[in-house]
Enzyme design. Sequence first.
Site, mmCIF file in Angstrom:
data_model
loop_
_atom_site.group_PDB
_atom_site.id
_atom_site.type_symbol
_atom_site.label_atom_id
_atom_site.label_comp_id
_atom_site.label_asym_id
_atom_site.label_seq_id
_atom_site.Cartn_x
_atom_site.Cartn_y
_atom_site.Cartn_z
ATOM 1 N N THR A 27 45.254 44.768 40.863
ATOM 2 C CA THR A 27 45.937 46.038 40.648
ATOM 3 C C THR A 27 45.538 46.992 41.772
ATOM 4 O O THR A 27 44.633 46.708 42.561
ATOM 5 C CB THR A 27 45.538 46.686 39.308
ATOM 6 O OG1 THR A 27 44.137 47.005 39.351
ATOM 7 C CG2 THR A 27 45.810 45.767 38.141
ATOM 8 N N ALA A 56 39.883 45.859 40.053
ATOM 9 C CA ALA A 56 40.072 47.268 39.709
ATOM 10 C C ALA A 56 39.639 48.124 40.891
ATOM 11 O O ALA A 56 38.457 48.166 41.237
ATOM 12 C CB ALA A 56 39.261 47.618 38.468
ATOM 13 N N VAL A 82 35.291 44.835 41.264
ATOM 14 C CA VAL A 82 35.476 46.149 41.871
ATOM 15 C C VAL A 82 36.154 45.994 43.231
ATOM 16 O O VAL A 82 35.660 45.285 44.110
ATOM 17 C CB VAL A 82 34.130 46.880 42.029
ATOM 18 C CG1 VAL A 82 34.334 48.224 42.734
ATOM 19 C CG2 VAL A 82 33.480 47.094 40.664
ATOM 20 N N LYS A 83 37.277 46.677 43.367
ATOM 21 C CA LYS A 83 38.082 46.566 44.591
ATOM 22 C C LYS A 83 37.761 47.723 45.526
ATOM 23 O O LYS A 83 37.887 48.892 45.156
ATOM 24 C CB LYS A 83 39.564 46.574 44.208
ATOM 25 C CG LYS A 83 40.504 46.026 45.267
ATOM 26 C CD LYS A 83 41.909 45.943 44.665
ATOM 27 C CE LYS A 83 42.894 45.340 45.624
ATOM 28 N NZ LYS A 83 44.265 45.341 45.037
ATOM 29 N N LEU A 84 37.338 47.382 46.744
ATOM 30 C CA LEU A 84 36.886 48.352 47.726
ATOM 31 C C LEU A 84 37.710 48.225 49.007
ATOM 32 O O LEU A 84 38.185 47.136 49.337
ATOM 33 C CB LEU A 84 35.414 48.108 48.081
ATOM 34 C CG LEU A 84 34.403 48.088 46.941
ATOM 35 C CD1 LEU A 84 33.085 47.490 47.441
ATOM 36 C CD2 LEU A 84 34.183 49.490 46.390
#
Length: 215
Positions: A27, A56, A82-84
């Site tokens: 997402t 996310a 965790v999307k960075l």
Amino acid sequence: MDLYIDTANLDEIKQANDMGVLDGVTTNPSLIAKEKTDYTRRLAEICEVVDGPVSAEVIATDFEGMMKEGRQRAKIADNIVVKLPSTLAGLKACKAFTSEGIRTNLTLCFQPLQALLVAKAGAFLVSPFIGRLDDVGEEGMELIRRIRTIYDNYGYETKLLAASIRHPMHIVDCALAGADVVTVPFSVIQQMMKHPLTDSGLEKFVADYKKAFGG
């Protein structure tokens, strides 16, 4: 090759999951904004449907902000990744999260050296964008091939996730190049099982049966 769906639409996620082929979800803020719902609530709802990794994304662009948001995202469910962003601050956050046992997905990757550094920092996933490179006159698939070679040369465990997929041929090329994951819109997942000869052949089988046996 794992298949993720790139959406925040619960109905699409449920349909893809019911097909038995869905391995995860990606997402981003833009996708969740389209759903006009609370960011955290929608992530939690997705995690209730899908057992695999759910990426996310953080909104912050600074290290401290990324760490704060990322820890909050990680508390939503055990399968949150965790999307960075693939920036210097994102790289630093990637290393810090890895040390804490939190998996990360480094997104907006557009060149091999970004992929090399995030792998060294312990990223779980790296997301090079194929379609957006194609849009500006570069060959997106060449980036996938280069990253695959670099990772294989040095034994990096970071998974190569091909993003910004525009059509089924992108998926074929990614599978041939050795991408670990592709993330695609629901419309492209549907296209993967479509072929005009399948449709015409099925119509003929049904027509021949009805002609011979009625019904």
